[in-house]
Design a protein around this motif. Sequence first.
Motif, short mmCIF file in Angstrom:
data_model
loop_
_atom_site.label_atom_id
_atom_site.label_comp_id
_atom_site.label_asym_id
_atom_site.label_seq_id
_atom_site.Cartn_x
_atom_site.Cartn_y
_atom_site.Cartn_z
N GLN A 105 0.82 -1.21 0.00
CA GLN A 105 0.00 0.00 0.00
C GLN A 105 0.86 1.26 0.00
OE1 GLN A 105 -3.26 0.49 -0.45
NE2 GLN A 105 -3.44 -1.71 -0.82
N ALA A 106 1.96 1.24 0.73
CA ALA A 106 2.86 2.39 0.76
C ALA A 106 3.53 2.59 -0.59
CB ALA A 106 3.91 2.21 1.85
N ALA A 107 3.90 1.50 -1.26
CA ALA A 107 4.55 1.59 -2.57
C ALA A 107 3.58 2.10 -3.65
CB ALA A 107 5.11 0.23 -2.97
N LEU A 108 2.32 1.75 -3.51
CA LEU A 108 1.30 2.14 -4.48
C LEU A 108 0.90 3.60 -4.35
CD1 LEU A 108 -0.89 1.45 -6.62
CD2 LEU A 108 -2.34 0.67 -4.72
N LYS A 109 0.95 4.13 -3.17
CA LYS A 109 0.45 5.48 -2.90
C LYS A 109 1.20 6.54 -3.71
CE LYS A 109 -0.56 8.51 1.04
NZ LYS A 109 -0.41 8.67 2.51
N PRO A 110 0.49 7.47 -4.34
CA PRO A 110 1.16 8.50 -5.14
C PRO A 110 1.73 9.63 -4.30
CG PRO A 110 -1.19 8.88 -5.17
CD PRO A 110 -0.99 7.59 -4.41
N SER A 111 2.67 10.35 -4.88
CA SER A 111 3.06 11.65 -4.33
C SER A 111 1.89 12.61 -4.51
CB SER A 111 4.26 12.22 -5.07
OG SER A 111 5.44 11.56 -4.74
N VAL A 112 1.73 13.53 -3.58
CA VAL A 112 0.68 14.54 -3.69
C VAL A 112 1.34 15.91 -3.57
CG1 VAL A 112 -1.47 15.45 -2.76
CG2 VAL A 112 -1.03 12.98 -2.68
N LEU A 113 1.32 16.66 -4.66
CA LEU A 113 1.91 17.99 -4.70
C LEU A 113 0.77 19.01 -4.82
CD1 LEU A 113 4.82 17.20 -7.20
CD2 LEU A 113 4.88 17.18 -4.70
N LYS A 114 0.74 19.96 -3.92
CA LYS A 114 -0.37 20.91 -3.83
C LYS A 114 -0.27 22.01 -4.88
CE LYS A 114 -2.28 19.03 -0.16
NZ LYS A 114 -3.65 18.44 -0.21
N MET A 115 -1.41 22.28 -5.53
CA MET A 115 -1.53 23.37 -6.51
C MET A 115 -2.73 24.23 -6.12
SD MET A 115 -1.07 21.28 -10.09
CE MET A 115 -2.75 20.69 -9.95
N GLY A 116 -2.57 25.02 -5.09
CA GLY A 116 -3.72 25.78 -4.62
C GLY A 116 -4.80 24.84 -4.12
N LYS A 117 -5.99 24.90 -4.73
CA LYS A 117 -7.09 24.04 -4.33
C LYS A 117 -7.03 22.69 -5.02
CE LYS A 117 -10.23 27.93 -3.44
NZ LYS A 117 -11.53 28.55 -3.81
N LYS A 118 -6.14 22.53 -5.98
CA LYS A 118 -6.00 21.27 -6.71
C LYS A 118 -4.76 20.52 -6.26
CE LYS A 118 -8.38 22.60 -11.00
NZ LYS A 118 -9.21 21.41 -11.20
N GLU A 119 -4.62 19.29 -6.77
CA GLU A 119 -3.46 18.48 -6.44
C GLU A 119 -2.88 17.86 -7.69
OE1 GLU A 119 -4.62 16.98 -1.93
OE2 GLU A 119 -5.07 15.68 -3.65
N LEU A 120 -1.56 17.73 -7.70
CA LEU A 120 -0.86 16.97 -8.73
C LEU A 120 -0.45 15.65 -8.11
CD1 LEU A 120 0.58 16.83 -11.57
CD2 LEU A 120 2.61 17.70 -10.40
N LEU A 121 -0.98 14.56 -8.64
CA LEU A 121 -0.65 13.23 -8.14
C LEU A 121 0.40 12.60 -9.05
CD1 LEU A 121 -4.18 11.77 -7.29
CD2 LEU A 121 -2.73 13.27 -5.93
N VAL A 122 1.45 12.02 -8.45
CA VAL A 122 2.49 11.36 -9.23
C VAL A 122 2.57 9.89 -8.79
CG1 VAL A 122 4.87 11.40 -10.03
CG2 VAL A 122 3.77 13.53 -9.28
N PHE A 123 2.08 9.01 -9.66
CA PHE A 123 2.17 7.57 -9.43
C PHE A 123 3.46 7.05 -10.04
CE2 PHE A 123 -2.33 8.52 -9.34
CZ PHE A 123 -2.85 7.70 -8.35
N SER A 124 4.07 6.06 -9.40
CA SER A 124 5.29 5.46 -9.93
C SER A 124 5.17 3.95 -9.95
CB SER A 124 6.51 5.87 -9.11
OG SER A 124 6.69 7.27 -9.12
N PHE A 125 5.38 3.37 -11.13
CA PHE A 125 5.32 1.93 -11.32
C PHE A 125 6.61 1.48 -12.02
CE2 PHE A 125 0.96 2.87 -10.56
CZ PHE A 125 0.30 1.70 -10.22
N GLY A 126 7.00 0.24 -11.78
CA GLY A 126 8.18 -0.31 -12.44
C GLY A 126 7.88 -1.66 -13.06
#
Length: 373
Positions: A161-182
């Motif tokens: 679950q920790a490996a699957l969870k995306p990065s969450v970068l804040k953009m004001g009221k929105k979010e940029l999610l960064v998923f990483s898979f190998g």
Amino acid sequence: MEAELEEEQKIKLFLCGDVMLGRGIDQAMQHSVDPVIYESYVKDARDYIKLAEKVNGTIGIPVAHKYIWGEALKKWKEEAPDFRLINLETSITTNEEPWPRKGIHYRMHPKNIEALKVAEIDHCSLANNHVLDWGREGLLETLKTLKEADFSFSGAGENYQAALKPSVLKMGKKELLVFSFGSRSSGIPPDWAAKKEISGVNYIENLSAEEQKKVVEEVKKFSSAEDLVVFSIHWGRNWGYEIPSAQKEFAHRLIDGAGVDIVFGHSSHHPLGIEVYKNKLIIYGAGDFFNDYEGISGMEQFRGELTLMYFPEMEVSTGNLIALKMIPLEIKNFQLKKASKKDIEWIYKTLQRESTKLGATLELKNKELWLQW
């Protein structure tokens, strides 16, 4: 870092491929791990410094953490991206026990995390074939070091679950999610896959229809229509320009089914062709951004010393691509330097040839490459 963006504004990202700060690069910096390595021909990581110096001249060892970034520091300041995303292909650990029966082991000293700090990196993708080079103990120290330094990362964790969870970068009221898979196709050992109670990477065995469906559903669990989504994936061979049909199909399915806005691929040691599908950017292979390969012979026809800084701009409201600027650089003396006019023309012609196959073209303007679609 948080970007202060209004609803209809655009966002600019910095993307690059593999950032390999271990082995010779680690030995060149102010702090280094024990230089012993377990390769077939090289047993001391400092030999990679000697190889580089034999080809391009003396490197003043030790180098400052900012030294390695060279010209990139200037370009980051000029371009002012809202977020800087990399694939960090290096274990950060002093653990002395390497993963058994693996040919190459990358690691850097935890104190060299300063190199990422001076570059102001916002996100590190970790789902790759070097993050567990020094075992699960090395992985846990890598995660600990990144957390303590306040870096956002995804693609590896203490459990599935920790490996699957995306990065969450804040953009004001929105979010940029960064998923990483190998993917296994990039050389990730199947044993590295994170499990329910076992640390590891966010692993894809293959790109079968069943696997694609599973990944799409997993991404949808975390994201909403309001988010911008970057899907970082380590896949494919190190050399060669052919893009398998399964990769194209998977990239399209991520956009169609999971609402992904950028497919950010890496693993190839040189840049691959670029596609825009339904106004969404697909980078199939970003190429290495930084490594210690100077002086290593073989595969010279691919010009692995030439690297690219990718600066995509997107509409915040839709995730649609507005523009993509690419700035070529050259790795020389363990530093990112300006590429020559001749080298810029070479990489332009090469990417033009490969991107045309995918329905896109390039324009060379003021030593910069601009994507057209």
